[in-house]
Design a protein around this motif. Sequence first.
Motif, mmCIF file in Angstrom:
data_model
loop_
_atom_site.group_PDB
_atom_site.id
_atom_site.type_symbol
_atom_site.label_atom_id
_atom_site.label_comp_id
_atom_site.label_asym_id
_atom_site.label_seq_id
_atom_site.Cartn_x
_atom_site.Cartn_y
_atom_site.Cartn_z
ATOM 1 N N VAL A 263 0.849 -1.188 0.000
ATOM 2 C CA VAL A 263 0.000 0.000 0.000
ATOM 3 C C VAL A 263 0.890 1.245 0.000
ATOM 4 N N THR A 264 0.538 2.211 -0.847
ATOM 5 C CA THR A 264 1.249 3.497 -0.881
ATOM 6 C C THR A 264 0.433 4.537 -0.121
ATOM 7 N N ILE A 265 1.073 5.159 0.850
ATOM 8 C CA ILE A 265 0.425 6.179 1.685
ATOM 9 C C ILE A 265 1.023 7.529 1.312
ATOM 10 N N THR A 266 0.165 8.469 0.955
ATOM 11 C CA THR A 266 0.612 9.791 0.527
ATOM 12 C C THR A 266 0.068 10.851 1.490
ATOM 13 N N GLY A 267 0.938 11.814 1.856
ATOM 14 C CA GLY A 267 0.503 12.865 2.768
ATOM 15 C C GLY A 267 1.579 13.914 2.944
ATOM 16 N N THR A 268 1.585 14.555 4.096
ATOM 17 C CA THR A 268 2.596 15.580 4.400
ATOM 18 C C THR A 268 3.265 15.246 5.732
ATOM 19 N N ASN A 269 4.491 15.718 5.871
ATOM 20 C CA ASN A 269 5.253 15.541 7.112
ATOM 21 C C ASN A 269 5.390 14.052 7.483
ATOM 22 N N LEU A 270 5.685 13.241 6.474
ATOM 23 C CA LEU A 270 5.799 11.800 6.717
ATOM 24 C C LEU A 270 7.228 11.350 7.006
ATOM 25 N N SER A 271 8.170 12.294 7.010
ATOM 26 C CA SER A 271 9.562 11.928 7.284
ATOM 27 C C SER A 271 9.687 11.319 8.670
ATOM 28 N N GLY A 272 10.557 10.332 8.775
ATOM 29 C CA GLY A 272 10.810 9.706 10.054
ATOM 30 C C GLY A 272 9.712 8.768 10.507
ATOM 31 N N THR A 273 8.937 8.264 9.563
ATOM 32 C CA THR A 273 7.865 7.340 9.926
ATOM 33 C C THR A 273 8.424 6.155 10.702
ATOM 34 N N PRO B 105 9.454 12.509 1.866
ATOM 35 C CA PRO B 105 8.730 13.183 2.954
ATOM 36 C C PRO B 105 7.215 13.165 2.776
ATOM 37 N N THR B 106 6.745 12.821 1.576
ATOM 38 C CA THR B 106 5.293 12.813 1.328
ATOM 39 C C THR B 106 4.755 11.430 0.979
ATOM 40 N N GLN B 107 5.620 10.417 1.020
ATOM 41 C CA GLN B 107 5.146 9.088 0.600
ATOM 42 C C GLN B 107 5.851 7.970 1.365
ATOM 43 N N VAL B 108 5.027 6.993 1.785
ATOM 44 C CA VAL B 108 5.519 5.809 2.491
ATOM 45 C C VAL B 108 4.804 4.599 1.896
ATOM 46 N N VAL C 135 -6.131 2.645 8.853
ATOM 47 C CA VAL C 135 -4.675 2.662 8.682
ATOM 48 C C VAL C 135 -4.149 3.975 9.259
ATOM 49 N N THR C 136 -3.195 3.870 10.162
ATOM 50 C CA THR C 136 -2.585 5.054 10.771
ATOM 51 C C THR C 136 -1.078 5.016 10.578
ATOM 52 N N LEU C 137 -0.486 6.181 10.543
ATOM 53 C CA LEU C 137 0.961 6.319 10.360
ATOM 54 C C LEU C 137 1.512 7.133 11.514
ATOM 55 N N THR C 138 2.632 6.665 12.073
ATOM 56 C CA THR C 138 3.227 7.327 13.241
ATOM 57 C C THR C 138 4.610 7.872 12.899
ATOM 58 N N THR C 139 4.844 9.139 13.244
ATOM 59 C CA THR C 139 6.143 9.784 13.092
ATOM 60 C C THR C 139 6.516 10.390 14.443
ATOM 61 N N PRO C 140 7.716 10.976 14.559
ATOM 62 C CA PRO C 140 8.064 11.645 15.825
ATOM 63 C C PRO C 140 7.087 12.755 16.208
ATOM 64 N N GLY C 141 6.301 13.217 15.205
ATOM 65 C CA GLY C 141 5.346 14.288 15.484
ATOM 66 C C GLY C 141 3.997 13.804 15.959
ATOM 67 N N THR D 128 0.658 10.609 15.636
ATOM 68 C CA THR D 128 -0.018 9.589 14.834
ATOM 69 C C THR D 128 -1.125 10.221 14.010
ATOM 70 N N SER D 129 -1.225 9.830 12.758
ATOM 71 C CA SER D 129 -2.208 10.412 11.840
ATOM 72 C C SER D 129 -3.617 9.945 12.155
ATOM 73 N N ASN D 130 -4.567 10.584 11.509
ATOM 74 C CA ASN D 130 -5.949 10.114 11.548
ATOM 75 C C ASN D 130 -6.051 8.797 10.762
ATOM 76 N N PRO D 131 -7.006 7.918 11.124
ATOM 77 C CA PRO D 131 -7.126 6.651 10.410
ATOM 78 C C PRO D 131 -7.803 6.811 9.042
#
Length: 248
Positions: free
Chosen positions: A16-26, A44-47, A60-66, A68-71
Amino acid sequence: MPISPNQGSTGGGTTVTITGTNLSGTTAVNFGSKSATSVTQVSPTQVTAVSPSGTGTVGVTLTTPGGTSNPVPFFYVGAPFKSSLGATSGPLAGGNTISLNGTGLSTATSVSFGGVTATPTVSSDSSLTVTVPAGAAAGPVGVSVTTAGGTNNGLTYTYVDVPTITTVAPTSGPTSGGTAVTITGTNLDSTDSVTFGGSPAPFSVINATTLSAVTPPGTAGAVDVVVTNPAGSDTEVGAFTYIAGPGI
């Protein structure tokens, strides 16, 4: 945060390709309560992440140092089940359209005939149609369907070559019909019909090179003998002669 595709097999393994913003350091991607089996930082915009096994709809949620995203919803799809083919044989050249029935077919992306794939037209979750590709050789091949839920095998389709007629014996008989005739040639084991002068004759398949037929009633004179199978027909012009009985 869109994901693509948003559905996959209950067995997991969907990339699965996840696209968004501030995804660095996932640091993690979760499908519901389960962690993805693999996570790759593309930019930085794709994982990309590989789904674990699961059922139903999960977030599906994504976690970075900043944080956890919305599902975002991901739908688990079961493997397809095939129950029948509308036609189980056809010409070696392909090009004929057949139906395939079963369950879980709504996300079908390809149908394979002996390893040669074709793109289906999905009618419903229980039905699709597909144009059969050309075969490599006459004979049976396995048919498999690939959907978002996986690939299912289990059905067989037989490629048939056009028949040929070599001999018709005997070559004559009474106009009343009833003459037992042996037809030899090739690709005769899938014969659909035999005609004498356009009239259908009862027949039996002996093997791939031999048919046994009984002449129908006919008009005095030479007539064509035609053998037909799903791939086409062969005509032996004037191969049988009807002979009128004596009159007093």
